[in-house]
Design an enzyme around this catalytic site. Structure first.
Site, PDB file in Angstrom:
ATOM      1  N   HIS A  29       0.818  -1.027  -0.004  1.00 36.00           N
ATOM      2  CA  HIS A  29      -0.030  -0.034  -0.199  1.00 36.00           C
ATOM      3  C   HIS A  29       0.756   1.223   0.145  1.00 36.00           C
ATOM      4  CE1 HIS A  29       0.973  -0.685   4.467  1.00 36.00           C
ATOM      5  NE2 HIS A  29       0.231   0.523   4.512  1.00 36.00           N
TER       6      HIS A  29
ATOM      7  N   HIS B  22       1.363   3.965   2.155  1.00 39.92           N
ATOM      8  CA  HIS B  22       1.737   4.912   3.172  1.00 39.92           C
ATOM      9  C   HIS B  22       3.336   5.049   3.041  1.00 39.92           C
ATOM     10  CE1 HIS B  22      -1.844   3.982   5.798  1.00 39.92           C
ATOM     11  NE2 HIS B  22      -2.066   5.142   5.148  1.00 39.92           N
TER      12      HIS B  22
ATOM     13  N   ASP C 267       5.790   4.944   4.760  1.00 43.66           N
ATOM     14  CA  ASP C 267       6.661   4.127   5.480  1.00 43.66           C
ATOM     15  C   ASP C 267       6.742   2.668   4.754  1.00 43.66           C
ATOM     16  OD1 ASP C 267       4.250   3.498   6.534  1.00 43.66           O
ATOM     17  OD2 ASP C 267       4.936   2.280   8.058  1.00 43.66           O
ATOM     18  N   HIS C 268       5.989   2.798   3.483  1.00 44.05           N
ATOM     19  CA  HIS C 268       6.104   1.326   2.747  1.00 44.05           C
ATOM     20  C   HIS C 268       6.614   1.630   1.213  1.00 44.05           C
ATOM     21  CE1 HIS C 268       3.958  -1.507   5.304  1.00 44.05           C
ATOM     22  NE2 HIS C 268       3.684  -0.355   6.119  1.00 44.05           N
TER      23      HIS C 268
END
Length: 287
Positions: free
Chosen positions: A79, A81, A83-84
């Site tokens: 996904h 976000h 932090d990804h």
């Protein structure tokens, strides 16, 4: 399957988990990421990278070193976000790999986001549909659509392992924050995983889950218990979300209060759709 290794790995180092599965831990610890984002490398002669993580130079350097000049079949994102997915762009530039996986999504939530903002720069070369596959070293990686935490969330299945992103984490329950987070979709996605036969989960944050079906039943039960708790609180009097949070989460870390408020809101929206609660401006009351 190799014995699951705990989440005390050093940052920016390649850790082999089992044959064909390794991880590199990004140095972005927080109240919402635990020790940080775990980036997974699948394959041996060639590799796929799952959740490249935040665009931190030392992390991207570590990923390039871990890849070691091997062909990169794909950079997969669960996904968007921040932090990804942000490291997908610099890693693709270094490896000439394609970015595939979840659909692009960048939304402003109601108020400041507690866990992580969306990556507005994420541009996939191809969006994987539910059940769509790619191959790494002749082995299949399958996309498993799991909306709920975000509407574009995917897990990835590979050789008995499921890489669960933020849908199932090894240290905490998942944050579900409207308008994009959807509690009903999250519960349906949990039920979808419960019916699968994966042997181990590798989440983006926290330890591997070695009892997947039992753990998913626990997560579903936790959410149903929280729903009953919220209904009980608003049965006798109309309450605002901060009051519900204060009663439902006594002693909660103040850093997590906004996230708890988001999850309570997600429950209330779901209950409202089902005709079980009513909204009165900022107050909520059982119907």
């Amino acid at each position: 399957m190799a014995q699951a290794q705990p989440m005390d790995a050093p940052y920016a180092k390649l850790v082999q988990l089992e044959t064909g599965i390794a991880r590199v831990l990004a140095h972005n610890p927080s109240a919402f990421t635990y020790f940080g984002t775990q980036t997974y490398l699948l394959g041996e002669r060639e590799v796929a990278v799952i959740d490249p993580g935040p665009d931190l130079p030392e992390h991207v350097d570590a990923l390039e070193q871990a890849i070691g000049g091997r062909p990169v079949v794909a950079i997969l994102c669960t996904h968007t976000h921040r932090d990804h997915s942000p490291a997908s762009k610099p890693l693709a530039e270094r490896t000439q790999a394609t970015i595939v996986g979840c659909a692009p999504l960048a939304l402003a939530t109601v108020g400041p986001r507690a866990d992580a903002s969306f990556d507005g720069d994420y541009v996939p070369n191809h969006v994987l549909a539910d059940g769509e596959t790619i191959e790494v070293d002749g082995k299949t990686v399958t996309a498993v659509a799991t909306p709920g935490h975000t509407s574009n969330h995917l897990c990835f299945a590979y050789e008995g392992a499921l890489f669960t992103g933020d849908h199932v984490m090894g240290w905490s329950t998942t944050v579900v924050v409207p308008p994009d987070g959807d509690m009903a979709a999250y519960m349906q996605s949990l039920d979808k995983l419960r019916q699968r036969e994966d042997i181990i989960y590798y989440p983006a944050h926290g330890d591997p889950v070695t009892n997947p079906q039992q753990y998913v039943r626990h997560l579903s039960g936790h959410r149903m218990q929280r729903e009953r708790q919220i209904l009980g609180l608003v049965r006798d009097e109309a309450l605002a979300i901060p009051d519900i949070v204060a009663n439902a989460y006594p002693g909660l870390d103040p850093r997590l209060v906004p996230a708890a408020g988001g999850s309570v809101f997600a429950h209330l929206v779901d209950l409202e759709r089902r005709g079980l609660v009513q909204r009165q401006e900022e107050l909520w009351k059982a119907a």
